[in-house]
Scaffold this active site. Structure first.
Site, PDB file in Angstrom:
ATOM      1  N   ARG A  95       0.814  -1.223   0.000  1.00 17.54           N
ATOM      2  CA  ARG A  95       0.000   0.000   0.000  1.00 17.54           C
ATOM      3  C   ARG A  95       0.844   1.268   0.000  1.00 17.54           C
ATOM      4  NH1 ARG A  95      -4.384  -2.237   4.309  1.00 17.54           N
ATOM      5  NH2 ARG A  95      -2.564  -3.405   4.929  1.00 17.54           N
ATOM      6  N   ASP A 165     -16.059   1.038  -2.099  1.00 16.59           N
ATOM      7  CA  ASP A 165     -15.401   2.340  -2.316  1.00 16.59           C
ATOM      8  C   ASP A 165     -14.941   2.438  -3.770  1.00 16.59           C
ATOM      9  OD1 ASP A 165     -13.038   0.842  -2.469  1.00 16.59           O
ATOM     10  OD2 ASP A 165     -12.495   1.246  -0.390  1.00 16.59           O
ATOM     11  N   LYS A 188     -16.263   6.068  -0.278  1.00 17.75           N
ATOM     12  CA  LYS A 188     -15.856   5.990   1.125  1.00 17.75           C
ATOM     13  C   LYS A 188     -14.860   7.089   1.457  1.00 17.75           C
ATOM     14  CE  LYS A 188     -12.380   2.979   2.235  1.00 17.75           C
ATOM     15  NZ  LYS A 188     -11.756   1.661   2.318  1.00 17.75           N
ATOM     16  N   THR A 219      -9.295  -4.499   8.953  1.00 19.65           N
ATOM     17  CA  THR A 219     -10.071  -4.431  10.209  1.00 19.65           C
ATOM     18  C   THR A 219     -11.543  -4.771   9.995  1.00 19.65           C
ATOM     19  OG1 THR A 219     -10.714  -2.127   9.904  1.00 19.65           O
ATOM     20  CG2 THR A 219      -8.605  -2.529  10.996  1.00 19.65           C
ATOM     21  N   GLY A 221     -13.625  -2.692   8.819  1.00 19.41           N
ATOM     22  CA  GLY A 221     -14.381  -1.449   8.974  1.00 19.41           C
ATOM     23  C   GLY A 221     -15.097  -1.045   7.688  1.00 19.41           C
TER      24      GLY A 221
HETATM   25  C1  R5P Z   1      -8.541   0.111   0.509  1.00 18.11           C
HETATM   26  O1  R5P Z   1      -8.237   0.781  -0.467  1.00 18.11           O
HETATM   27  C2  R5P Z   1      -8.715  -1.346   0.395  1.00 18.11           C
HETATM   28  O2  R5P Z   1      -9.233  -1.673  -0.866  1.00 18.11           O
HETATM   29  C3  R5P Z   1      -9.644  -1.919   1.467  1.00 18.11           C
HETATM   30  O3  R5P Z   1     -10.935  -1.335   1.302  1.00 18.11           O
HETATM   31  C4  R5P Z   1      -9.147  -1.632   2.846  1.00 18.11           C
HETATM   32  O4  R5P Z   1      -7.793  -2.011   2.979  1.00 18.11           O
HETATM   33  C5  R5P Z   1      -9.973  -2.388   3.862  1.00 18.11           C
HETATM   34  O5  R5P Z   1      -9.517  -2.078   5.150  1.00 18.11           O
HETATM   35  P1  R5P Z   1     -10.448  -2.280   6.411  1.00 18.11           P
HETATM   36  O6  R5P Z   1     -10.945  -3.708   6.389  1.00 18.11           O
HETATM   37  O7  R5P Z   1      -9.523  -2.036   7.577  1.00 18.11           O
HETATM   38  O8  R5P Z   1     -11.542  -1.282   6.343  1.00 18.11           O
END
Ligand code: R5P
Length: 288
Positions: A95, A165, A188, A219, A221
């Site tokens: 990332r 998102d 998002k 997580t 979330g």
């Molecule tokens: C973000 O760009 C990724 O595609 C995922 O949406 C993100 O890493 C998910 O993270 P979490 O489960 O902590 O919300």
């Protein structure tokens, strides 16, 4: 050709070996009779690899699995392998693919530099930013983890797909092409590592079974926020589907907002229900 699996990817390495009809070399991960007491990784190849093309499969989550990947790559080279393909099913540290602030490490590239010490090429699945592969100092390619999810979603009677998102739109588009299912998306805003907010939007989900598709669940979330919105708008059944299931922190509690959770075997967990082995096997065949 021979397959070697790190301890995070033993099952996936075995499935890829079966797909390719090649032998697997076992690895001992424990020092006998006594291990070091500090949690450091240990690896020992239990069979010969001299003059072989070796495919090393090891995911990079949690962090200690990166060390194990590097130890195995070095051991394979020292044992005389002719060619080494590193298959990294989940590419951790992907990332941070650019320097946002002066002085930061571009971690996606950092990890690749270390893999390149011993490996001749790198294959991964659904990396955060496919463009980052071009910055790696060894030939690097990506397979998609979405077909594995789509094969499963097709069989469980889902009515539509949802991108939680903007980043996930490309994943639902791909899943939609394979399944023939319609899709929609949310936008998002991330407040902090644990909190996200979605922009209000009316979705046609009343009475429907909806699969939220994303590359990573960390997580949970993001998925939980989208799932709650779907419930609010009348969805009957909510499925969370991801390529890489990291499930850290409060993920299990967050995922209670969903009726079902599906992840691939890029990271092994109790939610692993589908395999990316066919995609990796096809990519490895193309290298030969
Ligand atoms: C973000 O760009 C990724 O595609 C995922 O949406 C993100 O890493 C998910 O993270 P979490 O489960 O902590 O919300």
């Amino acid at each position: 050709m021979k397959l070697v699996g790190g301890s995070a990817s033993v099952a996936l390495a075995s499935t890829i070996a079966d797909e390719l009809s090649v032998d697997r070399v076992d690895v001992a991960f424990e020092r006998h009779p006594r291990g070091f007491p500090d949690g450091e990784r240990y690896v020992r190849l239990m069979g010969p690899v001299a003059d072989d093309h070796v495919v090393l499969v090891q995911t990079t989550h949690p962090d200690s699995m990166i060390v194990e990947l590097l130890l195995l790559a070095d051991a394979i080279r020292d044992a005389g392998a002719r060619h080494l393909t590193a298959v990294v099913p989940y590419y951790g540290y992907g990332r941070q693919d650019k320097r946002f602030l002066d002085g930061e490490a571009v971690s996606a590239k950092t990890i690749a530099k270390h893999i390149a010490v011993d490996a001749d090429e790198l294959l991964t699945a659904t990396i955060h930013n496919p463009d980052s592969l071009a910055t790696f100092p060894l030939p690097s390619g990506e397979v998609s983890g979405i077909p594995a999810l789509a094969r499963h979603l097709k069989g469980i009677g889902v009515d539509m797909l949802l991108a939680p998102d903007d980043n996930a739109v490309r994943f639902v588009k791909e899943a939609s092409t394979i399944t023939g299912l319609p899709f929609d998306s949310l936008s998002k805003e991330r407040i902090d590592s644990y909190t996200v907010r979605i922009e209000p939007k009316t979705l046609k989900v009343k009475g429907k079974s909806v699969a939220i598709v994303d590359d990573v669940i960390s997580t949970g979330g993001t998925i939980a926020t989208a799932a709650k919105e779907l419930r609010k708008q009348g969805a009957r059944h909510v499925v969370a589907a991801c390529v890489h299931g990291l499930f850290v922190g409060q993920a299990e509690a967050n995922l209670k907002a969903c009726d079902d959770v599906i992840a691939t075997d890029t990271v092994e967990s109790k939610h692993t229900k589908v395999s990316v082995a066919p995609e990796f096997a096809a990519a490895i065949r193309a290298l030969r």
